[in-house]
Design an enzyme around this catalytic site. Structure first.
Site, PDB file in Angstrom:
ATOM      1  N   ASP A 141     -46.599 -72.261  12.830  1.00 50.79           N
ATOM      2  CA  ASP A 141     -47.517 -72.767  11.950  1.00 50.79           C
ATOM      3  C   ASP A 141     -48.423 -73.810  12.608  1.00 50.79           C
ATOM      4  O   ASP A 141     -48.345 -74.073  13.805  1.00 50.79           O
ATOM      5  CB  ASP A 141     -46.890 -73.400  10.612  1.00 50.79           C
ATOM      6  CG  ASP A 141     -45.787 -74.439  10.956  1.00 50.79           C
ATOM      7  OD1 ASP A 141     -45.891 -75.135  11.882  1.00 50.79           O
ATOM      8  OD2 ASP A 141     -44.846 -74.342  10.364  1.00 50.79           O
ATOM      9  N   ASP A 183     -50.956 -77.138  11.807  1.00 48.04           N
ATOM     10  CA  ASP A 183     -51.216 -78.385  11.104  1.00 48.04           C
ATOM     11  C   ASP A 183     -52.359 -79.086  11.428  1.00 48.04           C
ATOM     12  O   ASP A 183     -52.722 -78.907  12.552  1.00 48.04           O
ATOM     13  CB  ASP A 183     -50.039 -79.545  11.140  1.00 48.04           C
ATOM     14  CG  ASP A 183     -48.481 -78.632  10.699  1.00 48.04           C
ATOM     15  OD1 ASP A 183     -48.844 -77.781   9.729  1.00 48.04           O
ATOM     16  OD2 ASP A 183     -47.704 -79.314  11.017  1.00 48.04           O
ATOM     17  N   ASP A 195     -43.832 -89.306  14.666  1.00 45.79           N
ATOM     18  CA  ASP A 195     -42.408 -89.491  15.257  1.00 45.79           C
ATOM     19  C   ASP A 195     -41.984 -89.539  16.638  1.00 45.79           C
ATOM     20  O   ASP A 195     -41.479 -90.564  17.580  1.00 45.79           O
ATOM     21  CB  ASP A 195     -41.263 -88.609  14.688  1.00 45.79           C
ATOM     22  CG  ASP A 195     -41.580 -87.130  14.718  1.00 45.79           C
ATOM     23  OD1 ASP A 195     -42.590 -86.987  15.312  1.00 45.79           O
ATOM     24  OD2 ASP A 195     -41.035 -86.384  13.866  1.00 45.79           O
TER      25      ASP A 195
END
EC number: 2.7.7.19
Length: 466
Positions: A74, A76, A158
Site C-alpha cells: 500500500d 501512505d 516508530d
C-alpha cells in the site's frame, strides 16, 4: 534468524538516537526511486495537496520497500493538512478512527491512507487535551491526534526506516533519522528512547519483529534490550487489535522466522499463553508442530495459494489441547465430547488475549474434532468423513501431527491411500480394519480399573495429539 538477531546485538552503535531538525536531502541522482514506480493515485494526492498549499509526501513503508526493491502492499501519504482539510479536497475521502484519526481516499479497490503530521504529546498532564491526546498510567497512548510539523512527525515515527519522506514532484527523499543508513545496514532501530516508545505503544515490539523477519534485518541492540522486560505490556492491548497484528505477523510470508523471534524475545507468551506453557513442558513436539505449520504457511503464500487463519490458529493452539482432553477423559468423559469441551475451553481463554472471530473459531474446532473422528473408519464412516467439508483440513492437520512426531499407527498413510483408491479397493481397506481396535469405529467404553484407565490415557494421545 536467531544468529542474525544476536549479531545485531553486538553491532557498536550510538546509544542515543537524535532526530535532525533539518533532514538529510537525497536528490534524484542519489537514490533509485522514480515517480513512476509509485501508485499514480498516491502521487496524484500529493500533487493536489501541494497545489492547494499544503506539504505532502509519500511516507513510510512504501518508500522503505521501494528502496529495497520490494513491491509495496500500500501507499501512505503524510501531509500538513488536517483530516477535515483533506476531506474538503477529495470527494472520495472518508475520515476514520478515533485513537488515530486518518483519511482514506478511495479509488475503486485501491485505498490511499492520508495522515496529518503528528507531534509529541504534552509532558504535563494539565496541558493534555483528552480530545486530542491521552495516555494511561503505564504511558500507553490511548489517543494520538496532536498535529504538528514535518520535523515533529518524523520524530513521532516508530522506526528510522519508516521516517523517510519522498516528494514525487521534486523526486527528493527527506531523511530525518538516518533511515537510509539503517536500510543499507539492515537494521531495525527505534527513534527515541526504546523503553518509552514501547510503553507508548507495546505493539511496536511486535512491529519490530515483523519488520525484522520480513526484511531479513537485525534488531539494533538498544531497540531489542527492553523487549523481554516489557513484553507483558501486550496484555493491555485490546484483543481485537492483537488479532489484526497476529495476522500480519504470521501471514506475511515469514511466519517461521517470526515465531522464532517471538519466542526468543518472550513475546509469544502474552499472545498465546497456553501454547507457551506447552512449549515449556513439551518443547520438542510443540516447537516442531508449530514450526512445520508455519513453514508450510510461508510456502503456500510464496506459491500464491490460499491460507486460512483457522488452520493457522488450530496449529498454534493444538499443543495446549491434548492434556486438557486427557484430563476430561480421566474424569470419565468419552473421547469426542472431551475433545469438544476442551476445545471450547481453550478457544474461550485464547479469545481473551486475541479476539479470533467466530468465522475462524468454528473451523478450528471442526479441524480438531476431525482428529478424533479420523481413526473411526468402519462401515460407511470413512466415506462419510471423506464427504465432510472439513475433511481436507482435518487430513492435512493429521499429516502435520505426524510430521511433528506423533504416532498414529499409519493413519495418515491409510487416508492418503483411501483417497486414491477405487471403490473395490476402498471396500477391501475397510474389511482389513476388522479386528483392529482403532478401526472399528465403535464407541470406546469406560473401564473402571485403574490400570486400564492409565492405559487408555496413555493411548489416547494418538487421537488427541500426544
Amino acid at each position: 534468524m536467531l544468529k542474525k538477531l544476536f549479531q545485531s546485538f553486538r553491532t557498536p552503535l550510538r546509544r542515543t538516537q537524535h532526530i535532525r531538525s533539518t533532514p538529510e536531502v537525497l536528490n534524484s541522482g542519489q537514490h533509485s526511486l522514480q515517480k513512476a514506480q509509485f501508485s499514480r493515485y498516491a502521487v496524484n494526492i500529493v500533487e493536489r495537496l501541494q497545489g492547494a498549499g499544503y506539504q505532502a509526501y509519500l511516507v513510510g513503508g512504501c518508500v522503505r520497500d521501494m528502496l529495497l526493491g520490494i513491491t509495496p502492499k500500500d501507499f501512505d501519504v503524510a501531509t500538513s493538512a488536517t483530516p477535515e482539510q483533506v476531506r474538503a479536497e477529495f470527494r472520495n475521502a472518508r475520515i476514520i478512527g478515533r485513537r488515530f484519526k486518518l483519511v482514506h481516499i478511495h479509488f475503486g479497490r485501491e485505498i490511499i491512507e492520508v495522515a496529518t503530521f503528528r507531534a509529541n504529546h504534552p509532558q504535563n498532564d494539565e496541558e493534555e487535551d483528552s480530545n486530542q491526546s491521552s495516555r494511561n498510567e503505564s504511558g500507553r497512548i490511548l489517543r494520538d491526534n496532536v498535529y504538528g510539523t514535518l520535523e515533529e512527525d518524523a520524530q513521532r515515527r516508530d522506526f528510522t526506516i519508516n521516517a523517510l519522506y519522498y516528494d514525487p514532484v521534486s523526486e527528493r527523499i527527506l531523511d530525518y533519522a538516518n533511515g537510509v543508513h539503517d536500510i543499507r545496514n539492515h537494521l531495525i532501530r527505534l527513534i527515541g528512547d526504546p523503553k518509552q516508545r514501547y510503553q507508548e505503544d507495546p505493539v511496536r515490539m511486535l512491529r519490530a519483529v515483523r519488520f525484522a523477519a520480513k526484511l531479513n534485518f537485525g534488531i539494533e541492540k538498544h531497540s531489542a534490550v527492553p523487549i523481554r522486560d516489557l513484553a507483558p505490556m501486550l496484555r493491555e492491548i485490546p484483543s481485537a487489535r492483537l488479532f489484526e497484528e497476529v495476522l500480519k505477523l504470521f501471514l506475511s510470508g515469514h511466519a517461521a522466522d517470526t515465531f522464532e523471534m517471538l519466542v526468543d524475545l518472550q513475546l509469544f507468551d502474552p499472545l498465546f499463553p497456553a501454547s507457551a506453557e506447552a512449549l515449556e513442558y513439551n518443547p520438542t513436539y510443540t516447537h516442531t508442530l508449530i514450526s512445520e505449520a508455519l513453514i508450510n504457511t510461508d510456502l503456500r503464500i510464496k506459491q500464491n495459494k490460499p491460507v486460512t487463519p483457522a488452520f493457522l490458529f488450530a496449529a498454534l493452539l493444538w499443543p495446549a489441547l491434548p492434556a486438557r482432553v486427557l484430563r476430561l477423559q480421566e474424569r470419565g468423559m468419552p473421547p469426542i465430547p472431551a475433545m469438544q469441551e476442551a476445545a471450547h475451553e481453550l478457544i474461550a481463554e485464547q479469545c481473551q488475549r486475541i479476539a479470533i472471530p467466530k468465522r475462524f473459531t468454528m473451523p478450528i474446532r471442526e479441524i480438531w474434532d476431525m482428529q478424533e473422528r479420523l481413526p473411526r473408519r468402519s462401515g460407511k464412516r470413512a466415506d462419510l468423513l471423506l464427504d465432510n467439508p472439513r475433511f481436507r483440513a482435518g487430513y492435512d492437520f493429521l499429516l502435520l501431527r505426524e510430521s511433528a512426531g506423533e504416532q498414529t499407527d499409519g493413519l495418515g498413510e491409510w487416508w492418503t491411500d483411501y483417497q486414491d483408491a477405487n471403490e473395490s479397493e476402498r471396500r477391501d481397506m475397510i474389511r482389513d480394519l476388522s479386528g483392529k481396535d482403532d478401526g472399528t469405529g465403535a464407541p470406546r467404553k469406560r473401564r473402571r480399573s485403574g490400570g486400564s484407565k492409565r492405559k487408555r490415557a496413555a493411548g489416547a494421545s494418538s487421537n488427541t495429539g500426544e
